[in-house]
Design a protein around this motif. Sequence first.
Motif, PDB file in Angstrom:
ATOM      1  N   LEU A 103     -32.715  -6.531  -4.763  1.00  0.00           N
ATOM      2  CA  LEU A 103     -30.692  -5.415  -4.514  1.00  0.00           C
ATOM      3  C   LEU A 103     -31.275  -4.323  -3.682  1.00  0.00           C
ATOM      4  CD1 LEU A 103     -27.751  -5.768  -2.713  1.00  0.00           C
ATOM      5  CD2 LEU A 103     -27.266  -4.994  -5.755  1.00  0.00           C
ATOM      6  N   ARG A 104     -31.905  -2.953  -4.655  1.00  0.00           N
ATOM      7  CA  ARG A 104     -32.128  -2.397  -4.395  1.00  0.00           C
ATOM      8  C   ARG A 104     -32.878  -1.864  -2.992  1.00  0.00           C
ATOM      9  NH1 ARG A 104     -35.977   1.691  -8.267  1.00  0.00           N
ATOM     10  NH2 ARG A 104     -37.061  -0.049  -7.933  1.00  0.00           N
ATOM     11  N   ASN A 105     -33.776  -3.209  -3.471  1.00  0.00           N
ATOM     12  CA  ASN A 105     -34.693  -2.749  -1.996  1.00  0.00           C
ATOM     13  C   ASN A 105     -34.122  -3.058  -0.359  1.00  0.00           C
ATOM     14  OD1 ASN A 105     -37.256  -2.523  -3.644  1.00  0.00           O
ATOM     15  ND2 ASN A 105     -37.985  -3.976  -3.933  1.00  0.00           N
ATOM     16  N   LYS A 106     -33.264  -4.147  -0.740  1.00  0.00           N
ATOM     17  CA  LYS A 106     -32.066  -4.372   0.439  1.00  0.00           C
ATOM     18  C   LYS A 106     -31.407  -3.493   1.053  1.00  0.00           C
ATOM     19  CE  LYS A 106     -32.711  -9.312  -0.307  1.00  0.00           C
ATOM     20  NZ  LYS A 106     -31.629 -10.658  -0.949  1.00  0.00           N
ATOM     21  N   LEU A 107     -30.861  -2.747  -0.015  1.00  0.00           N
ATOM     22  CA  LEU A 107     -30.110  -1.508   0.234  1.00  0.00           C
ATOM     23  C   LEU A 107     -31.189  -0.018   0.588  1.00  0.00           C
ATOM     24  CD1 LEU A 107     -27.941  -2.232  -3.019  1.00  0.00           C
ATOM     25  CD2 LEU A 107     -26.723  -1.864  -0.675  1.00  0.00           C
ATOM     26  N   ALA A 108     -32.228  -0.255  -0.396  1.00  0.00           N
ATOM     27  CA  ALA A 108     -33.182   1.411   0.819  1.00  0.00           C
ATOM     28  C   ALA A 108     -33.305   0.862   2.341  1.00  0.00           C
ATOM     29  CB  ALA A 108     -34.087   1.279   0.079  1.00  0.00           C
ATOM     30  N   ALA A 109     -32.963  -0.080   2.852  1.00  0.00           N
ATOM     31  CA  ALA A 109     -33.602  -0.256   4.388  1.00  0.00           C
ATOM     32  C   ALA A 109     -32.563  -0.809   5.163  1.00  0.00           C
ATOM     33  CB  ALA A 109     -34.252  -2.453   4.604  1.00  0.00           C
ATOM     34  N   CYS A 110     -31.008  -0.214   4.335  1.00  0.00           N
ATOM     35  CA  CYS A 110     -30.012   0.015   5.382  1.00  0.00           C
ATOM     36  C   CYS A 110     -29.918   1.664   6.095  1.00  0.00           C
ATOM     37  CB  CYS A 110     -28.626  -0.719   4.686  1.00  0.00           C
ATOM     38  SG  CYS A 110     -28.762  -2.537   3.981  1.00  0.00           S
ATOM     39  N   ASN A 111     -29.902   1.388   7.388  1.00  0.00           N
ATOM     40  CA  ASN A 111     -28.877   2.241   7.654  1.00  0.00           C
ATOM     41  C   ASN A 111     -28.138   3.102   7.949  1.00  0.00           C
ATOM     42  OD1 ASN A 111     -31.919   2.747   8.702  1.00  0.00           O
ATOM     43  ND2 ASN A 111     -31.368   0.897  10.459  1.00  0.00           N
ATOM     44  N   THR A 112     -27.262   2.112   7.799  1.00  0.00           N
ATOM     45  CA  THR A 112     -25.242   2.431   7.661  1.00  0.00           C
ATOM     46  C   THR A 112     -25.099   1.918   6.387  1.00  0.00           C
ATOM     47  OG1 THR A 112     -24.676   0.960   8.496  1.00  0.00           O
ATOM     48  CG2 THR A 112     -26.100   2.054  10.037  1.00  0.00           C
ATOM     49  N   LEU A 113     -23.522   3.034   6.318  1.00  0.00           N
ATOM     50  CA  LEU A 113     -22.510   2.667   4.654  1.00  0.00           C
ATOM     51  C   LEU A 113     -22.312   0.986   5.430  1.00  0.00           C
ATOM     52  CD1 LEU A 113     -20.977   2.880   2.140  1.00  0.00           C
ATOM     53  CD2 LEU A 113     -19.169   4.250   3.664  1.00  0.00           C
ATOM     54  N   GLN A 114     -21.860   0.782   6.459  1.00  0.00           N
ATOM     55  CA  GLN A 114     -21.686  -0.971   7.104  1.00  0.00           C
ATOM     56  C   GLN A 114     -22.754  -1.750   6.394  1.00  0.00           C
ATOM     57  OE1 GLN A 114     -18.150  -2.277   7.430  1.00  0.00           O
ATOM     58  NE2 GLN A 114     -17.734   0.912   6.279  1.00  0.00           N
ATOM     59  N   ASP A 115     -23.688  -1.435   6.944  1.00  0.00           N
ATOM     60  CA  ASP A 115     -24.470  -2.549   6.460  1.00  0.00           C
ATOM     61  C   ASP A 115     -25.187  -2.437   5.348  1.00  0.00           C
ATOM     62  OD1 ASP A 115     -25.612  -2.596   9.187  1.00  0.00           O
ATOM     63  OD2 ASP A 115     -27.685  -1.171   9.234  1.00  0.00           O
ATOM     64  N   LYS A 116     -24.575  -1.602   3.683  1.00  0.00           N
ATOM     65  CA  LYS A 116     -24.566  -1.286   2.997  1.00  0.00           C
ATOM     66  C   LYS A 116     -23.803  -2.553   1.960  1.00  0.00           C
ATOM     67  CE  LYS A 116     -27.255   2.816   1.639  1.00  0.00           C
ATOM     68  NZ  LYS A 116     -27.220   3.551   1.146  1.00  0.00           N
ATOM     69  N   LEU A 117     -22.732  -2.660   3.327  1.00  0.00           N
ATOM     70  CA  LEU A 117     -21.405  -3.420   2.056  1.00  0.00           C
ATOM     71  C   LEU A 117     -22.205  -4.687   2.691  1.00  0.00           C
ATOM     72  CD1 LEU A 117     -18.337  -1.090   3.133  1.00  0.00           C
ATOM     73  CD2 LEU A 117     -18.783  -2.075   0.546  1.00  0.00           C
ATOM     74  N   ARG A 118     -22.989  -4.608   3.600  1.00  0.00           N
ATOM     75  CA  ARG A 118     -22.385  -6.469   4.027  1.00  0.00           C
ATOM     76  C   ARG A 118     -24.004  -6.609   3.226  1.00  0.00           C
ATOM     77  NH1 ARG A 118     -21.540  -4.387   9.777  1.00  0.00           N
ATOM     78  NH2 ARG A 118     -23.616  -3.549   9.946  1.00  0.00           N
ATOM     79  N   VAL A 119     -25.340  -5.744   2.993  1.00  0.00           N
ATOM     80  CA  VAL A 119     -25.727  -6.587   1.887  1.00  0.00           C
ATOM     81  C   VAL A 119     -25.192  -6.961   0.520  1.00  0.00           C
ATOM     82  CG1 VAL A 119     -28.166  -5.861   0.605  1.00  0.00           C
ATOM     83  CG2 VAL A 119     -27.236  -5.383   3.584  1.00  0.00           C
TER      84      VAL A 119
END
Length: 825
Positions: A88-104
């Motif tokens: 999960l941390r690796n996927k969140l680290a690849a996100c560029n925006t907060l909305q991307d992180k919420l989707r992950v």
Amino acid sequence: MIHSTSLLHHNHHRFLFSFRSKPSLSDNSNSHSQSQSISFSKSLSLPSSSPPLSSCCRVARISTETLELSPPPPGFNFRREIARLTALRNKLAACNTLQDKLRVIDVDSRVRRFFGSSSRHRNTVLARLLSELRLDSFNLFLLKCLVAAGQEHVLCLSEIITQSGTRAMASGSVKSAFYALAKMIENMDSSNRNSGAGFGKTATGMGLEDHEIRDLNKLLETLAQIERFYDCIGGVIGYQITVLELIVQQLADRKNTNWSPHMHEVKECQILGIDAPTGLDLSENTEYASQAALWGIEGLPDLGEIYPLGGSADRLDLVDPNTGECLPAAMLPFCGRTLLEGLIRDLQAREFLYFKLYGKQCITPVAIMTSSAKNNHKHITSLCERLSWFGRGRSTFQLFEQPLVPVVGAEDGQWLVTKPFSPLSKPGGHGVIWKLAHDKGIFKWFFCQGRKGATVRQVSNVVAATDLTLLALAGIGLRQGKKLGFASCERISGATEGINVLMEKESSDGNWEYGISCIEYTEFDKFGITDGSLVPKSVSGGRLECTMQNIADNYFNSYSSRCYNGVEDKLDTFIVYNERRRVTSSAKKKRRHGNKSLRQTPDGALLDMLRNAHDLLSPCDIKLPKIEADQNYVDSGPPFLILLHPALGPLWEVTRQKFYGGSISEGSELQIEVAEFFWRNVQLNGSLVIIAENVMGSMKIDESGQSILHNGQRCGRCKLQNVKVLNKGIDWSYGGNVYWKHDVHRSEVLQIILHGNAEFEATDVVLQGNHVFEVPDGYKLKIMPGSPGLAIQLDPIEQGMMDSGSWHWDYKIEGYHIKLELVES
């Protein structure tokens, strides 16, 4: 090199540019205390991406709490949980925006299970509840991180409000609480559809109480601090991963297995040995020590001060006697003033010495790390404001607040909670100071003021500035261009202190790396060092703590071949030694009733200060009672009280030129709060208290309206020559005396109070009984033999002497030493 097991019973202290203690290789439990100093460059190098925590802040799980906790869930798999969170941390680290992180994070199994429902309408009501709480996207993300980290129980509501308005016990998680409240709203919809009542404290009395909403907001603040501060390891998720890894490593160590998520790091740089580092012993090489101290005085304008004051200091059990409020260590009333005031007094004494030598004002910038634990930040700010920022100006201080981190159960990695929305939280260790100072721009602030380094002091160590320890440490660091230094001493076995070591490593490229570092007492087991057993706890719990001294591990020097004797001289790190009571004596814990040990208590720290006073004055041909071992004073007060303002020196060779001859009898009390002071052949039997309003100078209002201390101007002055002071002094039989607070009941006292630039002189007289001589600003009081009795003369000071006084001490550097001459105006 010596293997780590040979370092049994060794200790370290801080640095400089800090104080720390050194290890001993014998069995007599040598320990080291220290102070530290660091040097600045234009930029501070930090990891650029998201390295493991060991790269950006050293961690150790050390704090324990006695709490009741249910046993871990059967079959809990730490490794599986670490793998899930790491993905999960690796996927969140690849996100560029907060909305991307919420989707992950919405895809995470725990989050789906917690926030999901088979009822579409119930989901709508839950969304409505969250909307009523006015959570923005970031706060919603933080709550989902909490749930994803397996900590949904933190959101547990132990009771809910029923439709009838009464409270009833709820099931367990916030999901249950939310759904119960959602059901309540569903049932209310038909009757309250037009009432306008919403979530929170509604017109019908239903909803979260105000204090619960405050607790929820505080939880969100804590989560936000964790997310931002620990960004280099993945925020909230990374914090939990690191805690679980440490727990697993501890379990593996108990089973003698080698599992570690960071084994590759060990292979890349293998520790081959540790040894006791060599360094200057200030108590033996006195000439070089004096030279180093002069370097430190000369370099004072190049230095800042850093005070890590954010700790909770639970062992002190400090409580405001009027309000019952728990207080932080900085507010401990030691020897008549708070510990923070003591730090500033020590600093101002060094600045006064600089002024006397060079005739220039020097105000050192001070950075203070606070925390919200026990309202630490509020208390420290209020104290500084109440004392007008100690006459230094608000702009010379930077206060920055360290994050609180949750305490985690060692059995199952669950955050311990005290009530709904309230995880048990403690400061994240003094080691957070480096990254936090970088994040808050503290290093840039120092650099913009022309500072090349900083001295780091811990507030509980009341003797660190004794004599030349601090100045020599800073002087060597500045003159030799070192990056990090430690002041160290012998360690007492069983003390909660670490050790300084010379560490030898071999890197994967075949190079040899050397540096002076530390091993905290909490990591002795890891290095095969045994130093006593821990007190059993009902539940073992800890927090992720960054250790301050291990920044030294980033200052290792690399060589192509192995080094042997004398490698310390070539390193960027260094160490100096001194007698223990001139380096460290801490007021860390409250002395418990019936406890015979005074170690690390205010009582024990006072005895060490008095031993230093004895060592200071005895060479001045002043007879004093000897101070025995601590156990002789467990049930009684000390043999005397001597409290001297540090501006009398602070170097002992300076102070000793102001004192000569006489005696201080057992049971006597001497307090001197004046820098321009002269003592010749004074015999004290009783209490003598001298208080100057202007100890080092006078306050003047600057262009911004702030009160600034101007050194050397309109100082109070006192001369005592061939004087006998005889009075009943302290009532040592009074049960309410608290000697380490300097809160004592006196039967009689000779008190001299100097207002403004007032002066007092007594010559060839016996001052017997209870007297208070209060001298007004602008006047000089002289006491001489009369016929009969005493002749007392009060005269105005001449106008031309108002600033400089009728006499003063002139300071000059001769060789490696400072010589004083009394100059009459």
